[in-house]
Design an enzyme around this catalytic site. Structure first.
Site, PDB file in Angstrom:
ATOM      1  N   TYR A  51       0.842  -1.200   0.000  1.00  0.00           N
ATOM      2  CA  TYR A  51       0.000   0.000   0.000  1.00  0.00           C
ATOM      3  C   TYR A  51       0.882   1.257   0.000  1.00  0.00           C
ATOM      4  CZ  TYR A  51      -2.996   3.659   1.839  1.00  0.00           C
ATOM      5  OH  TYR A  51      -3.645   4.846   2.033  1.00  0.00           O
TER       6      TYR A  51
ATOM      7  N   LYS B 243     -11.458  -1.537   5.868  1.00  0.00           N
ATOM      8  CA  LYS B 243     -11.765  -2.324   4.673  1.00  0.00           C
ATOM      9  C   LYS B 243     -12.743  -3.462   5.021  1.00  0.00           C
ATOM     10  CE  LYS B 243      -9.038   0.610   2.783  1.00  0.00           C
ATOM     11  NZ  LYS B 243      -7.797   0.854   3.423  1.00  0.00           N
TER      12      LYS B 243
HETATM   13  C1  PLP Z   1      -3.208  -2.908   2.475  1.00  0.00           C
HETATM   14  C2  PLP Z   1      -3.471  -1.634   3.217  1.00  0.00           C
HETATM   15  N1  PLP Z   1      -2.827  -1.410   4.368  1.00  0.00           N
HETATM   16  C3  PLP Z   1      -3.019  -0.271   5.078  1.00  0.00           C
HETATM   17  C4  PLP Z   1      -3.886   0.706   4.640  1.00  0.00           C
HETATM   18  C5  PLP Z   1      -4.061   1.980   5.458  1.00  0.00           C
HETATM   19  O1  PLP Z   1      -5.259   1.927   6.143  1.00  0.00           O
HETATM   20  P1  PLP Z   1      -6.138   3.220   6.519  1.00  0.00           P
HETATM   21  O2  PLP Z   1      -6.562   3.850   5.238  1.00  0.00           O
HETATM   22  O3  PLP Z   1      -7.251   2.639   7.327  1.00  0.00           O
HETATM   23  O4  PLP Z   1      -5.258   4.135   7.314  1.00  0.00           O
HETATM   24  C6  PLP Z   1      -4.586   0.507   3.453  1.00  0.00           C
HETATM   25  C7  PLP Z   1      -5.498   1.548   2.951  1.00  0.00           C
HETATM   26  O5  PLP Z   1      -5.902   1.538   1.805  1.00  0.00           O
HETATM   27  C8  PLP Z   1      -4.371  -0.692   2.720  1.00  0.00           C
HETATM   28  O6  PLP Z   1      -5.001  -0.937   1.566  1.00  0.00           O
END
Ligand code: PLP
Length: 393
Positions: free
Chosen positions: A112, A209
């Site tokens: 990400y 998610k």
């Molecule tokens: C695989 C993954 N890890 C971490 C995150 C970060 O999470 P957040 O948006 O809840 O801060 C995301 C967000 O899209 C993600 O897709």
């Protein structure tokens, strides 16, 4: 779980996943018997005398709604402890704060974009070194280990190329190196994969998610087994203060109750869409771990229960204009960042979720300008197929 036996918890006996998911963390509210955990919207708790309280002092440190959620997170990830954070990146931030200047982290080169941004733009300047490798080959991870390696950070499947890393194999490398292994389990969710069972030390989730599941909350989670590690991470949680509010905790608790039925449909629809796209004359590559000829298939088959609803693809016409035309033409798939909600989303990683990764880095790691990512929702599969067909043309 509602029970008349006040001593035994139903979760003391082994239960199947569906039952665990529904009853995890749920105790009737002690003051009223309410079956649903109340939203304890309070900042503080009254003490009868200094230091005499019911285990709750100040809501940054403890909140009953958050506690119910944290207990649920632990149960569904087969862990002993859960900690909830105000976002996924706040949970990641807490893990990196376990480290000190000079420490090294081996991280996946495909993950990400916000995680990459946090590592490179925030933590590098505090003297923490991040080494990015293709973690799908465990030999690359082993080769990057030095005496300063304190943490290995992997994501599997990865966002957005759905690459699969062998958790058990990397856990072996981490153990030999005396380093912690943290797995970002956001894409799989606990329904598909439980990294602690495969030797990981910490599981991280963007609960925004699949755990929340309804695109209505931002939240993060960490789950672990080691009490000392839990104490360190709890200390960081309360000291740095990135805690979620009780309403958000309630939403994720509620989301978790239907995780298994949602995930089952995400997986079914994902398989239909992945195969349909693969047979589409205008589609070049489809990235989905469920194809038997996918490089990660054998490992995915071993460590996951199914293959999920996240799919990326490229068009044979690799001009950015062609990808943009598809991205702007879907009617059911909404063009938006994020994933894991009941509704289908379409996303352009290069300009949206992964824009924070420099272009040369992206291209080097296989994330092309024309890549399109789908979060396949739980609508009727045929409607989703028809929507993609009319958009691809
Ligand atoms: C695989 C993954 N890890 C971490 C995150 C970060 O999470 P957040 O948006 O809840 O801060 C995301 C967000 O899209 C993600 O897709």
């Amino acid at each position: 779980m509602a029970t008349n036996d006040k001593t035994a918890s139903p979760l003391d006996t082994p239960l199947q996943l569906a039952t665990k998911i529904i009853h995890a963390g749920a105790e009737p509210d002690p003051s009223t018997g309410a079956i649903m955990t109340p939203i304890y919207q309070t900042s503080t708790y009254v003490q009868t005398a200094p230091g005499q309280h019911k285990g709750y002092e100040y809501a940054r440190s403890q909140n009953p709604t958050r506690k119910a959620l944290e207990d649920a997170l632990a149960v569904i990830e087969n862990g002993r402890y859960g900690l909830a954070f105000s976002s996924g990146v706040a949970a990641t931030d807490a893990v990196i704060k376990l480290l000190a200047p000079g420490d090294e982290v081996i991280a996946a080169n495909d993950m990400y974009g916000g995680t990459y941004r946090l590592f490179t733009k925030v933590f590098e300047k505090f003297g923490i070194k991040f080494i990015y490798v293709d973690t799908t080959h465990v030999a690359n991870v082993a080769a990057a280990v030095t005496p300063r390696t304190k943490l290995i950070w992997i994501e599997t499947p990865t966002n957005p190329l759905m690459n699969i890393t062998d958790i058990r194999a990397v856990a072996g490398v981490a153990k030999t190196a005396g380093a912690l292994l943290c797995v970002d389990n956001t894409f799989a969710s606990p329904y598909l994969q439980n990294p602690l069972d495969d030797g990981a030390d910490i599981v991280m989730h963007s609960a925004t998610k699949y755990l929340g599941g309804h695109s209505d909350v931002i939240q993060g989670a960490l789950i672990m087994n080691d009490p000392a590690l839990r104490e360190q991470l709890y200390f960081i949680q309360k000291s740095c203060g990135a805690v979620p509010g009780p309403m958000d905790c309630f939403l994720v608790l509620r989301g978790i109750k239907t995780l298994h039925v949602r995930m089952q449909r995400h997986c079914e629809n994902g398989a239909v869409i992945a195969h349909h796209l693969r047979n589409h004359p205008k589609v070049a590559n489809v990235y989905w771990p469920g194809f038997e000829d996918n490089a990660g298939y054998a490992v995915a088959n071993k460590q996951m229960r199914d293959f999920g609803g996240m799919i990326s693809f490229t068009l044979k016409d690799d001009r950015i204009e062609a990808a943009n035309a598809v991205l702007s033409s879907t009617k059911i798939f909404a063009l938006a960042e994020s994933l894991g909600g009941v509704e289908s989303l379409i996303n352009h990683p290069a300009s949206m979720t992964h824009a924070s990764i420099p272009r040369e880095e992206r291209i080097k790691n296989g994330l092309s300008d024309g890549l399109i990512r789908l979060s396949v929702g739980i609508e009727a599969a045929q409607d989703l197929v028809n929507d993609l067909d009319q958009a691809i043309g």
